[in-house]
Each structure stands twice: as C-alpha cells, then as structure tokens.
Write an enzyme that holds these catalytic residues in place. Structure first.
Site, PDB file in Angstrom:
ATOM      1  N   TRP A 102       0.837  -1.212   0.000  1.00 48.90           N
ATOM      2  CA  TRP A 102       0.000   0.000   0.000  1.00 48.90           C
ATOM      3  C   TRP A 102       0.868   1.257   0.000  1.00 48.90           C
ATOM      4  CZ3 TRP A 102      -4.503  -0.133  -1.934  1.00 48.90           C
ATOM      5  CH2 TRP A 102      -5.309  -1.269  -1.790  1.00 48.90           C
ATOM      6  N   ASP A 172      -1.232   6.135   6.979  1.00 53.71           N
ATOM      7  CA  ASP A 172      -2.361   5.401   6.399  1.00 53.71           C
ATOM      8  C   ASP A 172      -2.681   4.254   7.352  1.00 53.71           C
ATOM      9  OD1 ASP A 172      -4.080   3.736   5.068  1.00 53.71           O
ATOM     10  OD2 ASP A 172      -2.771   3.395   3.329  1.00 53.71           O
ATOM     11  N   LYS A 196     -12.080  -2.113   6.864  1.00 55.80           N
ATOM     12  CA  LYS A 196     -11.323  -3.096   7.629  1.00 55.80           C
ATOM     13  C   LYS A 196     -11.771  -3.091   9.090  1.00 55.80           C
ATOM     14  CE  LYS A 196      -8.701  -2.901   3.830  1.00 55.80           C
ATOM     15  NZ  LYS A 196      -7.807  -1.997   3.122  1.00 55.80           N
TER      16      LYS A 196
HETATM   17  C1  LIG Z   1      -7.323  -1.372   2.033  1.00 49.11           C
HETATM   18  C2  LIG Z   1      -6.208  -0.398   2.137  1.00 49.11           C
HETATM   19  C3  LIG Z   1      -6.112   0.712   1.274  1.00 49.11           C
HETATM   20  C4  LIG Z   1      -7.096   0.957   0.166  1.00 49.11           C
HETATM   21  O1  LIG Z   1      -8.271   1.441   0.676  1.00 49.11           O
HETATM   22  P1  LIG Z   1      -9.461   1.934  -0.278  1.00 49.11           P
HETATM   23  O2  LIG Z   1     -10.458   2.400   0.728  1.00 49.11           O
HETATM   24  O3  LIG Z   1      -9.897   0.762  -1.087  1.00 49.11           O
HETATM   25  O4  LIG Z   1      -8.945   3.017  -1.123  1.00 49.11           O
HETATM   26  C5  LIG Z   1      -5.071   1.581   1.464  1.00 49.11           C
HETATM   27  N1  LIG Z   1      -4.162   1.394   2.433  1.00 49.11           N
HETATM   28  C6  LIG Z   1      -4.225   0.347   3.279  1.00 49.11           C
HETATM   29  C7  LIG Z   1      -3.191   0.198   4.335  1.00 49.11           C
HETATM   30  C8  LIG Z   1      -5.249  -0.580   3.145  1.00 49.11           C
HETATM   31  O5  LIG Z   1      -5.304  -1.626   3.984  1.00 49.11           O
END
Ligand SMILES: *Cc1c(COP(=O)(O)O)cnc(C)c1O
Length: 361
Positions: A102, A172, A196
């Site tokens: 990511w 993030d 998540k």
């Molecule tokens: C799932 C995830 C993303 C992507 O998220 P979206 O909401 O689909 O854009 C980005 N960073 C991390 C760490 C993730 O687990």
C-alpha cells in the site's frame, strides 16, 4: 442463522451485534418512521447520528480538540492524493517510508504532485521487515513524512511510532485503526478507509491537525480539501449516510467492549496464538520479522503450494472463508480485525492442525 468466520482483508467482518441492531432499526429508526438511509443528511436525526459518531471516535482514540475528525469519501486511495494536495504548503518534497504494497501505491500517486523521497525501503522485492531507523534519509525540507503503520497485504506492522521532529507525520492507518490505543498527538494526519476496522466500505476517516488545514493547492477538489470539509462538518456534499450510521454502531460496540485497551489485549492474544501455531509447525510459514508482525493480517504459506487449493476448499467447508493470500504474495492470509471473534482464530488454528495431519506432514 449461520455465520461464517470471514478472514477477508476487506471488506471485512462486522460485529454480529452491530448487524442485528442495524437490522432491528432498519425500517423505522428510533420511531422516525423511516430508515436512516432515507433521511436528509441535514435533518436533525442524521445530524445527531453523525455528531455521535464523531464524538465516539474522539473518545475512543482520545483525539485532542485541535484536530478535525472528518468523514469523507473516496477511500484511502483518494487520500494518497489528498494528502499531497492539502499538506505541501508551498514545499515540493515529501518523505515516504516504504514497508509494503500500500505504501508503494501511496508513493506512485504522490509522485503526481510532488518530489517523493523514498526515505526508507527494503533491499529486496519482498516486504518482510522495517528498515532500521538509522538508515532512513529524512530531510528537514520535507512537507511531511508518510508511512503505513500496518501493511495489509504483507503483514508488516509498526509496533512503535516514528519520530519525525517538527515535520508532520502522516499515517495510512486503514487496517490498524481502532485495533489498539494510539497517541494522536504524534501525528499530523491519520487516514483510513472504513472497510477493515471501522464499518462497511464507503466512508474514509481523516483525523488532521487543524493548523495543517487551509493551505491546499488551488486545484484541490473541494470535496477533498480538509479545511472546506471541516467547515461544512464533512457535509460539503451528501455524505454516505448509512455507512456513517453503521460505523457509528461499530464505535458504540467498541466502547461497550471496553474501548481500545481492551481491544488491544484481545487482538494481541489472537495474533500471538496464530503466529505460535504457525511457528510451531514445519508445514506453515510466515516470513515477516517477529518484531514487526501484524496483529491484523497474518500471511502464511504452506510447505507445498500444490496443496493451497485443497487447504482453501477444506477451510471453506469448515466455515472459514476468504483465506487466500493477495495475488501479489500468494499463499494464505488470515485477516483478524476487531470483529473477528477469538473463537474464529481458535477454529482456524484447529483446522490448520487437522489439515497438516491429514496431508501427513
Ligand atoms: C485497504 C487499504 C487501502 C485501500 O483502501 P481503499 O479504501 O480501497 O482506497 C489503502 N491502504 C491500506 C493500508 C489498506 O489496507
């Protein structure tokens, strides 16, 4: 009702109590004669749901008053760009710590807006560790430092917070938020897609220090301009009302579980027993360095990849689903977020032991 244990990395399981409450409240929310999803986002009912959700995030994470809590749209992926557009503040460079898949995506998006300095990255092609801090090339001229505290695909998690001095730290936290207490003060900006650990897909939580807002690049779309969204209480345009409501129910559920310290104990225990089972076996293997193994996403491979499909089919038959690893790393991945009951992890461990015995290893 028969519920499976769903190990999906996202959208992930939701607490059963939340689903049942949503079901009970669906057609007639609190005597309003309508469901939340049919109500005006400007009406007092939804405004109260939204305000409570924000307050609960503040309570759970201990968000100080000089931070905005925003419910936006576009997922974490939109934040990859929004971060640059909002935080460059006349600078041209940003530092990125790369520890997984990511982070790589965040970097390629950021490159559209600024000079990305990859201040730390692993030596090889795979992500199994965090580069030693004394090798990081952070610069004082960086507008911010970005990292991914939990890499969802690779299963690499920081169990500590980097010190970036006066340079704002951006994280993030899509797959680790609310899994444990954090000190929000250490961060300039935290962002997370919901699917998540927060609720259903469709809302993006942004927690940002107020003094970092208000200097977005002129071309920034209004909907991703933190200052504009903060001024409009995250309702510059129609918010994803039902998703905010469901996220709000998850926040209430977390409070009822005892808050984030209580969640942290359960999460640490769930992860520890799964890693212990993997490490004790000669058949399963997790390659991530022990000090940075994720509490939320546990990738593992079988000694013989030809048995992968048999493993997955047997798991599915036992009510243990979505264990297939991300296509980029292969093998298996068990995502064990807040809503995965400890009994689900126990069931997985039992199944893994049975399978190993069955295939005669
Ligand atoms: C799932 C995830 C993303 C992507 O998220 P979206 O909401 O689909 O854009 C980005 N960073 C991390 C760490 C993730 O687990």
């Amino acid at each position: 009702m028969s519920r499976i244990y769903n190990f999906s990395a996202g959208p992930a399981m939701l607490p059963e109590a939340v689903l049942l409450q949503a079901q009970a409240e669906l057609p007639d929310w609190h005597g309003a004669g309508a469901s939340i999803m049919e109500m005006s986002h400007r009406g007092k009912e939804f405004v109260s749901v939204h305000a409570r959700a924000e307050q609960d995030v503040r309570d759970l994470l201990g968000v100080p008053d000089d931070y905005h809590v925003l419910f936006l749209q576009g997922g974490a992926t939109t934040q990859f760009a929004a971060v640059c557009m909002n935080l460059l503040h006349g600078k041209t460079r940003a530092d990125y710590i790369l520890t997984g898949s990511w982070g790589k995506k965040a970097i390629s998006e950021a490159k559209k807006y600024c000079d990305v300095n990859v201040a730390a990255a692993p030596k090889g092609e795979t992500f199994t560790s965090i580069p030693a801090v004394d090798t990081w090339s952070l610069g004082p001229d960086a507008a911010y430092v970005h990292y991914t505290p939990n890499e969802t695909i690779d299963g690499v998690e920081f169990h500590w917070v980097p010190d970036t001095g006066d340079v704002p730290l951006v994280a993030d936290v899509s797959s680790t938020i609310l899994s444990r207490p954090i000190d929000v003060r250490r961060f300039g900006l935290l962002y997370a897609g919901a699917q998540k650990n927060i609720g259903p897909a469709g809302v993006t939580l942004v927690i940002v220090r107020k003094d970092l807002c208000g200097e977005a690049l002129p071309l920034t779309p209004s909907a991703v301009d933190y200052a504009q969204q903060a001024k409009a209480d995250s309702m510059l345009n129609t918010p994803p009302t039902y998703t905010v409501y469901l996220a709000g129910l998850v926040f209430q559920w977390l409070k009822a579980q005892g808050g984030l310290s209580a969640m942290a104990s359960v999460n640490e225990r769930k992860a520890a027993k799964l890693y212990a089972a993997i490490d004790a076996s000669n058949f399963y293997r997790n390659s991530v360095e022990k000090a940075c193994r994720s509490w939320m996403n546990v990738p593992f491979v079988l000694a013989d990849a030809d048995l992968d499909q048999e493993f997955l089919d047997g798991a599915e038959a036992a009510g243990l689903t979505t264990l297939k690893g991300h296509r980029s790393v292969g093998g298996m991945r068990a995502s064990i977020y807040n809503a995965m009951p400890e009994a689900g992890v126990d069931a997985l461990i039992d199944y893994m032991a049975d399978f190993e015995k069955r295939v005669g290893r």
